[in-house]
Design a protein around this motif. Sequence first.
Motif, PDB file in Angstrom:
ATOM      1  N   SER A  33       0.826  -1.210   0.000  1.00 44.94           N
ATOM      2  CA  SER A  33       0.000   0.000   0.000  1.00 44.94           C
ATOM      3  C   SER A  33       0.857   1.255   0.000  1.00 44.94           C
ATOM      4  O   SER A  33       0.553   2.231  -0.699  1.00 44.94           O
ATOM      5  N   ALA A  37       0.883   4.043  -2.883  1.00 43.88           N
ATOM      6  CA  ALA A  37       0.621   5.452  -2.569  1.00 43.88           C
ATOM      7  C   ALA A  37       1.796   6.346  -2.970  1.00 43.88           C
ATOM      8  O   ALA A  37       1.600   7.496  -3.355  1.00 43.88           O
ATOM      9  N   PRO A  82      -1.979   7.795  -7.209  1.00 40.91           N
ATOM     10  CA  PRO A  82      -2.653   7.757  -5.906  1.00 40.91           C
ATOM     11  C   PRO A  82      -1.921   8.619  -4.883  1.00 40.91           C
ATOM     12  O   PRO A  82      -0.725   8.828  -4.984  1.00 40.91           O
ATOM     13  N   THR A  84      -3.321   8.319  -1.432  1.00 35.06           N
ATOM     14  CA  THR A  84      -3.509   7.467  -0.256  1.00 35.06           C
ATOM     15  C   THR A  84      -4.156   6.152  -0.667  1.00 35.06           C
ATOM     16  O   THR A  84      -4.932   6.088  -1.625  1.00 35.06           O
ATOM     17  N   VAL A  85      -3.799   5.138   0.051  1.00 32.48           N
ATOM     18  CA  VAL A  85      -4.419   3.824  -0.065  1.00 32.48           C
ATOM     19  C   VAL A  85      -4.705   3.401   1.364  1.00 32.48           C
ATOM     20  O   VAL A  85      -3.787   3.286   2.174  1.00 32.48           O
ATOM     21  N   ASP A 106     -11.322  -1.117   0.696  1.00 32.25           N
ATOM     22  CA  ASP A 106     -10.300  -0.084   0.718  1.00 32.25           C
ATOM     23  C   ASP A 106     -10.783   1.177   0.025  1.00 32.25           C
ATOM     24  O   ASP A 106     -11.821   1.181  -0.635  1.00 32.25           O
ATOM     25  N   ILE A 108      -8.911   4.226  -2.378  1.00 35.19           N
ATOM     26  CA  ILE A 108      -7.745   4.797  -3.049  1.00 35.19           C
ATOM     27  C   ILE A 108      -8.161   6.195  -3.482  1.00 35.19           C
ATOM     28  O   ILE A 108      -9.210   6.375  -4.099  1.00 35.19           O
ATOM     29  N   SER A 109      -7.358   7.179  -3.139  1.00 41.06           N
ATOM     30  CA  SER A 109      -7.697   8.548  -3.534  1.00 41.06           C
ATOM     31  C   SER A 109      -6.451   9.249  -4.059  1.00 41.06           C
ATOM     32  O   SER A 109      -5.327   8.848  -3.787  1.00 41.06           O
ATOM     33  N   SER A 119     -11.747   9.530  -5.685  1.00 43.30           N
ATOM     34  CA  SER A 119     -11.737   8.577  -4.580  1.00 43.30           C
ATOM     35  C   SER A 119     -12.399   7.305  -5.087  1.00 43.30           C
ATOM     36  O   SER A 119     -13.489   7.357  -5.656  1.00 43.30           O
TER      37      SER A 119
END
Length: 148
Positions: A33, A37, A82, A84-85, A106, A108-109, A119
């Motif tokens: 992750s 990210a 991405p 954030t994850v 999850d 992802i954004s 997002s």
Amino acid sequence: MRKPLSILALLMSVSIAQAGPKEDAAQLVERWSKAFADADLDGIVSFYAPEATMIGTFGKVVMTKPEQIRKYFEATILNSPPNTVALQSAETLLIDERTVVLSGFDTISGVMKDGQPYSSLGRVTFVIAKQGSDWKIVHLHRSPLPKT
């Protein structure tokens, strides 16, 4: 008083040092992750076993070759890097001492190349297996969370 504290500290360090397969698999997913990210393409693909299979979020084929997985993540990182994850919730199933399944939800954004934020809520399943002394992803499937 020092002796009981020393024994307690020793016991705690032994239990931490002897993390089991579930904990090892969860740590691998955390590292994956972070690499995702960070848009670390080499880092991401390094977590996959050579024989890994994968179905990406909007995938229409099962990827079966390392170069397919690399190309998928390269396109993802270039088009919508991405930021954030985050794994919201997950269940971990121990198949045996060398195989773990981690399934959950999850988010992802990030920001698209055109500057628009996004997002993506999803369902994700990792199958992680110990190969030699390393834990590797042998299968990943992620799909969008339905709107209803």
